[in-house]
Every structure is written in structure tokens, then in C-alpha cells.
Design a protein around this motif. Structure first.
Motif, PDB file in Angstrom:
ATOM      1  N   ASP A  54       2.612  11.257  16.346  1.00  0.00           N
ATOM      2  CA  ASP A  54       3.141   9.907  16.168  1.00  0.00           C
ATOM      3  C   ASP A  54       3.405   9.700  14.682  1.00  0.00           C
ATOM      4  OD1 ASP A  54       2.770   9.345  18.907  1.00  0.00           O
ATOM      5  OD2 ASP A  54       0.686   8.770  18.535  1.00  0.00           O
ATOM      6  N   THR A  55       4.513   9.048  14.377  1.00  0.00           N
ATOM      7  CA  THR A  55       4.892   8.809  12.989  1.00  0.00           C
ATOM      8  C   THR A  55       4.970   7.315  12.729  1.00  0.00           C
ATOM      9  OG1 THR A  55       6.145  10.871  12.961  1.00  0.00           O
ATOM     10  CG2 THR A  55       6.661   9.266  11.238  1.00  0.00           C
ATOM     11  N   PHE A  56       4.364   6.888  11.638  1.00  0.00           N
ATOM     12  CA  PHE A  56       4.364   5.491  11.223  1.00  0.00           C
ATOM     13  C   PHE A  56       4.965   5.408   9.821  1.00  0.00           C
ATOM     14  CE2 PHE A  56       0.994   6.071  14.269  1.00  0.00           C
ATOM     15  CZ  PHE A  56       1.205   5.022  15.151  1.00  0.00           C
ATOM     16  N   LEU A  57       5.957   4.541   9.655  1.00  0.00           N
ATOM     17  CA  LEU A  57       6.680   4.407   8.393  1.00  0.00           C
ATOM     18  C   LEU A  57       6.333   3.095   7.701  1.00  0.00           C
ATOM     19  CD1 LEU A  57      10.161   5.529   9.755  1.00  0.00           C
ATOM     20  CD2 LEU A  57       8.451   6.943   8.606  1.00  0.00           C
ATOM     21  N   PHE A  58       6.396   3.088   6.367  1.00  0.00           N
ATOM     22  CA  PHE A  58       6.172   1.870   5.596  1.00  0.00           C
ATOM     23  C   PHE A  58       6.861   2.002   4.242  1.00  0.00           C
ATOM     24  CE2 PHE A  58       2.697   4.711   4.612  1.00  0.00           C
ATOM     25  CZ  PHE A  58       2.462   4.555   3.252  1.00  0.00           C
ATOM     26  N   SER A  59       7.065   0.867   3.591  1.00  0.00           N
ATOM     27  CA  SER A  59       7.702   0.822   2.274  1.00  0.00           C
ATOM     28  C   SER A  59       6.785   0.125   1.288  1.00  0.00           C
ATOM     29  CB  SER A  59       9.023   0.053   2.327  1.00  0.00           C
ATOM     30  OG  SER A  59       9.945   0.720   3.149  1.00  0.00           O
ATOM     31  N   ILE A  60       6.893   0.537   0.029  1.00  0.00           N
ATOM     32  CA  ILE A  60       6.194  -0.140  -1.063  1.00  0.00           C
ATOM     33  C   ILE A  60       7.267  -0.682  -1.987  1.00  0.00           C
ATOM     34  CG2 ILE A  60       4.646   0.129  -3.037  1.00  0.00           C
ATOM     35  CD1 ILE A  60       3.225   2.337  -1.490  1.00  0.00           C
ATOM     36  N   ASP A  61       7.323  -2.006  -2.125  1.00  0.00           N
ATOM     37  CA  ASP A  61       8.313  -2.660  -2.985  1.00  0.00           C
ATOM     38  C   ASP A  61       7.763  -2.946  -4.374  1.00  0.00           C
ATOM     39  OD1 ASP A  61      10.108  -2.702  -0.866  1.00  0.00           O
ATOM     40  OD2 ASP A  61       9.400  -4.654  -0.171  1.00  0.00           O
ATOM     41  N   ASP A  62       6.455  -3.073  -4.471  1.00  0.00           N
ATOM     42  CA  ASP A  62       5.806  -3.472  -5.716  1.00  0.00           C
ATOM     43  C   ASP A  62       5.904  -2.355  -6.749  1.00  0.00           C
ATOM     44  OD1 ASP A  62       4.303  -4.789  -7.579  1.00  0.00           O
ATOM     45  OD2 ASP A  62       2.596  -5.139  -6.260  1.00  0.00           O
ATOM     46  N   SER A  63       6.076  -2.730  -8.015  1.00  0.00           N
ATOM     47  CA  SER A  63       6.143  -1.732  -9.078  1.00  0.00           C
ATOM     48  C   SER A  63       4.764  -1.216  -9.464  1.00  0.00           C
ATOM     49  CB  SER A  63       6.832  -2.328 -10.312  1.00  0.00           C
ATOM     50  OG  SER A  63       6.089  -3.431 -10.792  1.00  0.00           O
ATOM     51  N   VAL A  64       3.690  -1.850  -8.957  1.00  0.00           N
ATOM     52  CA  VAL A  64       2.331  -1.410  -9.245  1.00  0.00           C
ATOM     53  C   VAL A  64       1.974  -0.263  -8.304  1.00  0.00           C
ATOM     54  CG1 VAL A  64      -0.094  -2.117  -9.267  1.00  0.00           C
ATOM     55  CG2 VAL A  64       1.675  -3.715  -9.995  1.00  0.00           C
ATOM     56  N   ALA A  65       1.421   0.825  -8.856  1.00  0.00           N
ATOM     57  CA  ALA A  65       1.012   1.960  -8.030  1.00  0.00           C
ATOM     58  C   ALA A  65      -0.040   1.509  -7.024  1.00  0.00           C
ATOM     59  CB  ALA A  65       0.472   3.074  -8.911  1.00  0.00           C
ATOM     60  N   GLN A  66      -0.004   2.086  -5.830  1.00  0.00           N
ATOM     61  CA  GLN A  66      -0.897   1.690  -4.743  1.00  0.00           C
ATOM     62  C   GLN A  66      -1.714   2.885  -4.251  1.00  0.00           C
ATOM     63  OE1 GLN A  66      -0.768  -1.615  -3.248  1.00  0.00           O
ATOM     64  NE2 GLN A  66       0.482  -2.051  -5.042  1.00  0.00           N
ATOM     65  N   ASN A  67      -3.002   2.666  -4.004  1.00  0.00           N
ATOM     66  CA  ASN A  67      -3.817   3.641  -3.288  1.00  0.00           C
ATOM     67  C   ASN A  67      -3.606   3.370  -1.803  1.00  0.00           C
ATOM     68  OD1 ASN A  67      -5.148   4.995  -5.442  1.00  0.00           O
ATOM     69  ND2 ASN A  67      -6.460   3.214  -5.721  1.00  0.00           N
ATOM     70  N   ALA A  68      -3.368   4.411  -1.035  1.00  0.00           N
ATOM     71  CA  ALA A  68      -3.157   4.268   0.405  1.00  0.00           C
ATOM     72  C   ALA A  68      -4.299   4.972   1.143  1.00  0.00           C
ATOM     73  CB  ALA A  68      -1.820   4.864   0.814  1.00  0.00           C
ATOM     74  N   TYR A  69      -4.978   4.222   2.022  1.00  0.00           N
ATOM     75  CA  TYR A  69      -6.061   4.813   2.791  1.00  0.00           C
ATOM     76  C   TYR A  69      -6.175   4.075   4.122  1.00  0.00           C
ATOM     77  CZ  TYR A  69      -8.523   0.805   0.803  1.00  0.00           C
ATOM     78  OH  TYR A  69      -8.873  -0.456   0.430  1.00  0.00           O
ATOM     79  N   GLY A  70      -6.798   4.736   5.082  1.00  0.00           N
ATOM     80  CA  GLY A  70      -6.916   4.104   6.382  1.00  0.00           C
ATOM     81  C   GLY A  70      -7.994   4.723   7.232  1.00  0.00           C
ATOM     82  N   ASN A  71      -8.097   4.196   8.436  1.00  0.00           N
ATOM     83  CA  ASN A  71      -9.045   4.707   9.415  1.00  0.00           C
ATOM     84  C   ASN A  71      -8.457   4.502  10.797  1.00  0.00           C
ATOM     85  OD1 ASN A  71      -9.787   1.978  10.377  1.00  0.00           O
ATOM     86  ND2 ASN A  71     -10.665   1.798   8.349  1.00  0.00           N
TER      87      ASN A  71
END
Length: 181
Positions: A54-71
Motif C-alpha cells: 500500500d502506498t500513501f502520499l503526502f506533501s510538505i509545503d512549509d520551508s521548515v525541515a520536518q522530521n517524519a515518523y509514525g506507527n
């Protein structure tokens, strides 16, 4: 506000169009909708002891770097027996042509799995793929989870923290009474 909403809609449409053009889209591809810093995801697979992706897509618009994590929590069948296995989760970036480039990902397996991108994500289009399988050929299985994006603290934040800890240490040292010993 309206401009930000329209840019998210345009980004989602561009992501979907790119995936279709690349021939990589399937019924198992979803675009995540964030509420604040988190987005939920889930899938169910019917009566087949076979693998899935399964594939889940998302976008980051903010110019601030983001840590991405989940469960994610893998599901059980109608007899309350564990019937689902998530074997891997992989983050990737999505190019303008819909191509995928893998991003180093830490994945900790189990019934309750955790995952994170090993580097901060900047503005752009991203996704993650969940690979696994249902174990029984007679029962369906499902999973559900949450993806969180958290801003990476700027160096000035760490500097302020260091100064604050230093002032606390200095104050504590001044208050100590050396005459007791």
C-alpha cells in the motif's frame, strides 16, 4: 489561507497525475490529509494469504525541515487471532515525473510497528509504502496508523537551551554552601 489550501489541492492533484502517468498508481494508493501535524492511514485486505503493498502520499509545503515518523497497529481476524504482518515500511520522495527515490528509513517490526525517515524532509512531495501479508487464507486483515511531521529545531533553539542549562548550573553552584563541610 485560501492560497495555502489551493496549493495543497494542486500538489495533491499533481502527485496523483504523476503517479498515474508513471503507471505506478493502483487501487492501494492514497493521499494523506493532515489535521495539524498528523495524518491517519489504514487499509484492509480480504481473504487471501498473499502479499500486499500500500502506498500513501503526502506533501510538505512549509520551508521548515520536518522530521517524519509514525506507527501502525496490525490487525486481528474475527477469531481474535493475529492475522496480519507488516514486513517493511519505506519512505520515498516523488519526482516531478512521478518517479520514486527511496529515503533511508528506520523500521521496527512487530504487531505495533514504528518507522521514521532517517533524515529531515524539506518542502516537496513524498510518500511511504507499507509491505506485508495476511497470514490466513480464510480471514481478512487490516491495519491502521498515524504519520506525524514535526519541525526540526533550529540551531538557535539548541543554543538557547544550552545557555539556560548553563545559567541553572551557575546559579546552583553559587547557592551551594561550602562552609558545611
Amino acid at each position: 489561507m485560501k492560497k495555502a489550501f489551493m496549493s495543497k489541492v494542486a500538489g495533491s492533484l499533481l502527485l496523483t497525475a504523476g503517479m498515474l502517468a508513471a503507471g505506478a498508481a493502483s487501487a492501494d494508493t492514497s493521499t494523506l490529509e493532515f489535521k495539524g501535524t498528523s495524518a491517519g492511514f489504514s487499509a484492509q485486505h480480504e481473504y487471501s494469504a498473499s502479499s500486499f503493498t500500500d502506498t500513501f502520499l503526502f506533501s510538505i509545503d512549509d520551508s521548515v525541515a520536518q522530521n517524519a515518523y509514525g506507527n501502525a497497529l496490525a490487525g486481528f481476524d474475527s477469531k481474535m487471532l493475529f492475522n496480519y504482518g507488516i514486513t517493511d515500511i519505506q519512505f520515498f520522495s516523488v519526482g516531478a515525473d512521478g518517479s520514486h527515490t527511496d529515503i533511508a528509513t528506520t523500521f521496527l517490526p512487530g504487531v505495533f510497528v514504528t518507522f521514521k525517515a532517517d533524515s529531515a524532509l524539506t518542502a516537496g512531495n513524498y510518500g511511504f509504502s507499507i509491505t506485508g501479508r495476511t497470514i490466513s487464507g480464510t480471514e481478512s486483515g487490516s491495519y491502521g496508523g498515524n504519520l506525524t511531521l514535526a519541525p526540526v529545531p533550529e540551531p538557535a533553539t539548541y543554543a538557547m537551551l544550552g545557555v539556560g542549562i548553563g545559567l541553572l548550573a551557575f546559579t546552583a553552584r553559587r547557592k551551594s554552601n561550602n562552609k558545611l563541610g
